[in-house]
Scaffold this motif. Sequence first.
Motif, PDB file in Angstrom:
ATOM      1  N   PRO A  62       0.826  -1.232   0.000  1.00 27.12           N
ATOM      2  CA  PRO A  62       0.000   0.000   0.000  1.00 27.12           C
ATOM      3  C   PRO A  62       0.854   1.274   0.000  1.00 27.12           C
ATOM      4  O   PRO A  62       0.456   2.279  -0.602  1.00 27.12           O
ATOM      5  CB  PRO A  62      -0.801  -0.107   1.307  1.00 27.12           C
ATOM      6  CG  PRO A  62      -0.837  -1.562   1.623  1.00 27.12           C
ATOM      7  CD  PRO A  62       0.468  -2.112   1.134  1.00 27.12           C
ATOM      8  N   ASP A  63       2.022   1.239   0.631  1.00 33.38           N
ATOM      9  CA  ASP A  63       2.904   2.412   0.628  1.00 33.38           C
ATOM     10  C   ASP A  63       3.543   2.621  -0.754  1.00 33.38           C
ATOM     11  O   ASP A  63       3.794   3.764  -1.156  1.00 33.38           O
ATOM     12  CB  ASP A  63       3.988   2.281   1.706  1.00 33.38           C
ATOM     13  CG  ASP A  63       3.474   2.667   3.090  1.00 33.38           C
ATOM     14  OD1 ASP A  63       2.622   3.572   3.170  1.00 33.38           O
ATOM     15  OD2 ASP A  63       3.925   2.064   4.085  1.00 33.38           O
ATOM     16  N   GLU A  65       2.055   1.717  -3.629  1.00 33.43           N
ATOM     17  CA  GLU A  65       0.958   2.184  -4.493  1.00 33.43           C
ATOM     18  C   GLU A  65       0.655   3.664  -4.247  1.00 33.43           C
ATOM     19  O   GLU A  65       0.432   4.425  -5.187  1.00 33.43           O
ATOM     20  CB  GLU A  65      -0.305   1.342  -4.227  1.00 33.43           C
ATOM     21  CG  GLU A  65      -0.174  -0.070  -4.772  1.00 33.43           C
ATOM     22  CD  GLU A  65      -1.059  -1.081  -4.062  1.00 33.43           C
ATOM     23  OE1 GLU A  65      -1.940  -0.665  -3.268  1.00 33.43           O
ATOM     24  OE2 GLU A  65      -0.851  -2.294  -4.288  1.00 33.43           O
ATOM     25  N   ALA A  66       0.669   4.075  -2.990  1.00 37.32           N
ATOM     26  CA  ALA A  66       0.393   5.477  -2.650  1.00 37.32           C
ATOM     27  C   ALA A  66       1.385   6.402  -3.337  1.00 37.32           C
ATOM     28  O   ALA A  66       1.033   7.498  -3.782  1.00 37.32           O
ATOM     29  CB  ALA A  66       0.459   5.679  -1.140  1.00 37.32           C
TER      30      ALA A  66
END
Lengths: 99, 135
Positions: A62-63, A65-66
Amino acid sequence: MLHIVNKSPLERNAVDSCLRLATKGSAVLLIEDAVYAATKGTAASAKVQAAMANLKIYALAPDMEARGVAGRVMEGVNLVDYSGFVDLVAEHKNCQSWL
Amino acid sequence: MSDVTGGIDMDDETEGVVKKFMFLNRKAPYGTIYALEALEVVLISAAFDQDVSLAFVDDGVYQIVKGQHTKGIDQKNFSPTYRALEGYDIEKLYVEKESLEARGLTEEDLLVDVQVVDSAAMANLMAEQDVVISF
């Protein structure tokens, strides 16, 4: 030991210090701004690539992708989600955070 | 009284003075609050009709990388705002070439039109400012 790093390798030396001091067979989880250390083609890539001979490298998806760098992940890096993060903490006897 | 200054009286010496402001961005987004705060201040500065430019150096170049999806970290994706700056007449965006290269990035990886300049040109841009505000 699970090592957790959250600082960009191109701004701070936390990734460097972690890779220098982590013992063979340890796991390193890159989160927050440290996920840039899991991308290819940067000034820090060669060092991280070389460390994979002795260490297992993980990065929090998720980090990545962010930050728009999920498509640039270096070969050999294992992507995990938040429950994978929890599993890593549970699997290891101890953790060390490199702030 | 002036509408532009929101009713604040400005003396003759300061009224209408346009200064060169540069906002210098050197931090990656999301890990710290700097990038978002810089953007807020840049938008405020647009209301004062100043000569505004943005510089992206070091990890600051990561702020304008394409394809940011922040749903997974439960934070606001503020990257589309950089494309809206044009609508506020903020069109001078400079990116240091050396910073891009150190990160394996090219101009095609960026989500907004910028001028890629080398360190020497960036240094000159900084030197010619009246005010440089760092984030």
